[in-house]
Scaffold this motif. Structure first.
Motif, short mmCIF file in Angstrom:
data_model
loop_
_atom_site.label_atom_id
_atom_site.label_comp_id
_atom_site.label_asym_id
_atom_site.label_seq_id
_atom_site.Cartn_x
_atom_site.Cartn_y
_atom_site.Cartn_z
N GLU A 319 0.83 -1.20 0.00
CA GLU A 319 0.00 0.00 0.00
C GLU A 319 0.87 1.26 0.00
N GLU A 320 1.97 1.21 0.74
CA GLU A 320 2.90 2.35 0.77
C GLU A 320 3.61 2.52 -0.56
N ILE A 321 3.94 1.41 -1.21
CA ILE A 321 4.64 1.48 -2.49
C ILE A 321 3.78 2.19 -3.53
N LYS A 322 2.52 1.78 -3.65
CA LYS A 322 1.63 2.41 -4.63
C LYS A 322 1.36 3.86 -4.26
N THR A 323 1.02 4.09 -2.98
CA THR A 323 0.72 5.46 -2.55
C THR A 323 1.94 6.35 -2.71
N GLY A 324 3.11 5.82 -2.32
CA GLY A 324 4.33 6.61 -2.39
C GLY A 324 4.76 6.95 -3.81
N THR A 325 4.23 6.22 -4.78
CA THR A 325 4.51 6.52 -6.18
C THR A 325 3.51 7.52 -6.75
N ILE A 326 2.23 7.23 -6.60
CA ILE A 326 1.22 8.06 -7.27
C ILE A 326 0.94 9.36 -6.52
N LEU A 327 1.20 9.40 -5.22
CA LEU A 327 0.94 10.60 -4.42
C LEU A 327 1.67 11.82 -5.00
N HIS A 328 2.93 11.66 -5.26
CA HIS A 328 3.74 12.78 -5.72
C HIS A 328 3.41 13.15 -7.16
N ARG A 329 2.99 12.18 -7.95
CA ARG A 329 2.57 12.47 -9.32
C ARG A 329 1.35 13.40 -9.31
N GLY A 330 0.38 13.05 -8.44
CA GLY A 330 -0.81 13.87 -8.37
C GLY A 330 -0.54 15.25 -7.80
N ALA A 331 0.26 15.30 -6.74
CA ALA A 331 0.55 16.57 -6.09
C ALA A 331 1.33 17.51 -6.99
N ARG A 332 2.22 16.95 -7.83
CA ARG A 332 3.06 17.79 -8.70
C ARG A 332 2.52 17.87 -10.14
N GLN A 333 1.44 17.13 -10.40
CA GLN A 333 0.88 17.07 -11.76
C GLN A 333 1.94 16.67 -12.78
N ASP A 334 2.66 15.60 -12.41
CA ASP A 334 3.76 15.13 -13.27
C ASP A 334 3.87 13.62 -13.08
N ALA A 335 3.41 12.86 -14.06
CA ALA A 335 3.37 11.40 -13.94
C ALA A 335 4.75 10.75 -14.00
N ALA A 336 5.77 11.52 -14.33
CA ALA A 336 7.12 10.96 -14.43
C ALA A 336 8.00 11.32 -13.24
N ILE A 337 7.45 12.06 -12.27
CA ILE A 337 8.32 12.60 -11.22
C ILE A 337 8.81 11.53 -10.25
N VAL A 338 8.02 10.48 -10.02
CA VAL A 338 8.43 9.35 -9.19
C VAL A 338 8.05 8.07 -9.93
N ARG A 339 8.99 7.16 -10.08
CA ARG A 339 8.75 5.92 -10.80
C ARG A 339 8.52 4.77 -9.83
N ALA A 340 7.68 3.82 -10.23
CA ALA A 340 7.43 2.65 -9.40
C ALA A 340 8.72 1.89 -9.12
#
Length: 444
Positions: A319-340
């Motif tokens: 749960e942390e892995i998924k959240t820790g990846t997509i959280l920053h993408r949404g907050a920064r509006q950048d889908a490449a900012i953190v990779r899985a």
């Protein structure tokens, strides 16, 4: 040491070199990996090998929980919709009724949950003594254990132990000597946080940590309220305050770090301080979003943590892995900012290094065999292609998919059965302990 190899054969495997399809992992009787690659034709027929054919499963390194308070499983669901400071007050009020038996069963319940969701090592801050440490060793897990402390004369857990902060400091040093060189256990000082610990206490721990080579596990800048409080008291941000006290001359694992300034991030990078990202806990308590992209750019040593189930409410690192990846993408509006792939690495190899078990965390020859197998026959994994393994592990997999767990080559979980813990008895004892705690709180 046994002279045979254990061989795991699976549909795919995550290794530092990339994804291996039709994979094989082998480790010897010492628990050290001897082979990690494509399946060898002769592996199943060799007489000196015990082979596990894991069809419909994939292999990855065991997960590393970079920050938790395991005994607090008994406080799951307490004050779910409160802000950080009211939540903390509610939790601490219940903690005053804990007994040593409660801490023991809470720890064991946490290990049941961690193992069955794929965690093989964890960093913990709470009450610790040799009896509790031996529960970890018996379960087969690895742990960096920090004895929580608040002030020299403050007794943190009066129903559990009479130890005050000074006692906890002395006990830390005794336990560090007792478990020196242990493959499963490291000992750390556990000054809770700069807003709960007086400066002279923190300075003393910093000096001792440097002198004895014992690490420190603490909380830094978890909430905006904490930062404001430290700035008002000491005229400095929390990390700058701790730096002035000499804390970062020692090896430090800092949990949360949600509200670090740019200068503080640079300070932690320069001093080699490890940080623990706890995205779900930070969100649940309304504390904010830690700047993981900036941490990565600065080259910080990073782990991934759940915090306690009182602020999460699970120990499932997927749960942390998924959240820790997509959280920053949404907050920064950048889908490449953190990779899985980066967050998976933080949850395994980099996390293992951050909490002091650098021989684990990756599936490659020479490392210790901390490995988990996940089922990929469920609907959420279909269609499965080995080339998409990172995507599956980062965005689809859950702790419920874990089928096997090996720690240092020791088989501790197999197809839903715990091999080192009596899970049913532990769950029953934990439920009874929570009922007693709740009744004590009502009567107080």
């Amino acid at each position: 040491m046994s002279d045979y190899e254990t061989v795991l054969r699976a549909d795919a495997m995550l290794t530092p070199a990339g994804v291996v399809a039709d994979a094989e992992l082998a480790f010897d009787g010492s628990g050290r990996i001897t082979y990690a690659g494509s399946a060898r034709p002769d592996a199943a027929s060799a007489s000196d090998r015990v082979v596990h054919e894991l069809e419909g499963q994939v292999l990855m390194p065991g997960l590393v929980n970079g920050h938790t308070h395991s005994a607090m499983t008994l406080l799951r669901g307490v004050s779910d919709d409160e802000g950080f400071m009211p939540w903390l007050a509610a939790v601490q009020a219940l903690e005053q009724h804990l007994t040593h038996d409660d801490v023991a069963v809470g720890l064991q319940l946490a290990m049941v949950e961690m193992i069955e969701t794929g965690t093989t090592a964890f960093a913990d801050m709470y009450h610790w003594d040799a009896e509790l440490i031996e529960l970890v060793r018996a379960a087969g897990m690895r742990a960096l254990v920090a004895l929580a402390s608040f002030a020299p004369d403050a007794v943190g857990f009066p129903g559990v132990s009479p130890w005050n902060g000074a006692d906890a400091t002395e006990q830390t040093e005794a336990l560090a000597a007792q478990y020196s060189g242990d493959a499963q256990v490291r000992i750390a000082y556990g000054p809770h946080a700069p807003y709960t610990c007086p400066p002279e206490f923190l300075s003393d721990i910093a000096r001792r940590a440097v002198a004895h080579g014992i690490p420190i596990h603490t909380h830094i800048s978890e909430s905006a309220a904490e930062v404001a409080q430290i700035e008002e008291r000491y005229g400095a941000t929390p990390a700058a305050h701790l730096d002035a006290l000499g804390l970062f001359e020692a090896e430090v694992l800092a949990a949360h770090c949600v509200h670090l300034t740019e200068d503080e991030i640079a300070l932690l990078a320069r001093t080699g301080t490890a940080v623990s990202h706890n995205p779900v806990s930070n969100l649940k308590l309304g504390n904010g979003i830690a700047p993981l992209p900036e941490w990565q750019t600065a080259g910080l040593r990073i782990s991934l943590g759940t915090d306690s189930v009182a602020s999460n409410n699970t120990l499932d690192l997927f749960e942390e892995i998924k959240t820790g990846t997509i959280l920053h993408r949404g907050a920064r509006q950048d889908a490449a900012i953190v990779r899985a792939s980066d967050v998976l690495d933080i949850a395994t190899r980099r996390g293992a290094e951050a909490i002091g078990f650098p021989e684990t965390g990756a599936l490659e020859a020479g490392r210790l065999a901390d490995v988990i197998a996940l089922d990929i026959t469920g609907s959420a994994a279909i269609p499965f292609e080995p080339a998409a393994l990172v995507s599956h592990l980062g965005f689809s997999a859950t702790g419920g998919d874990v089928r096997h767990v090996f720690i240092g080559g020791r088989h501790v979980y197999a197809e839903g059965e715990h091999l080192t813990l009596d899970a049913d008895a532990i769950r029953l004892r934990a439920a009874e302990a929570r009922a007693r705690l709740s009744a004590a709180a009502r009567d107080a």
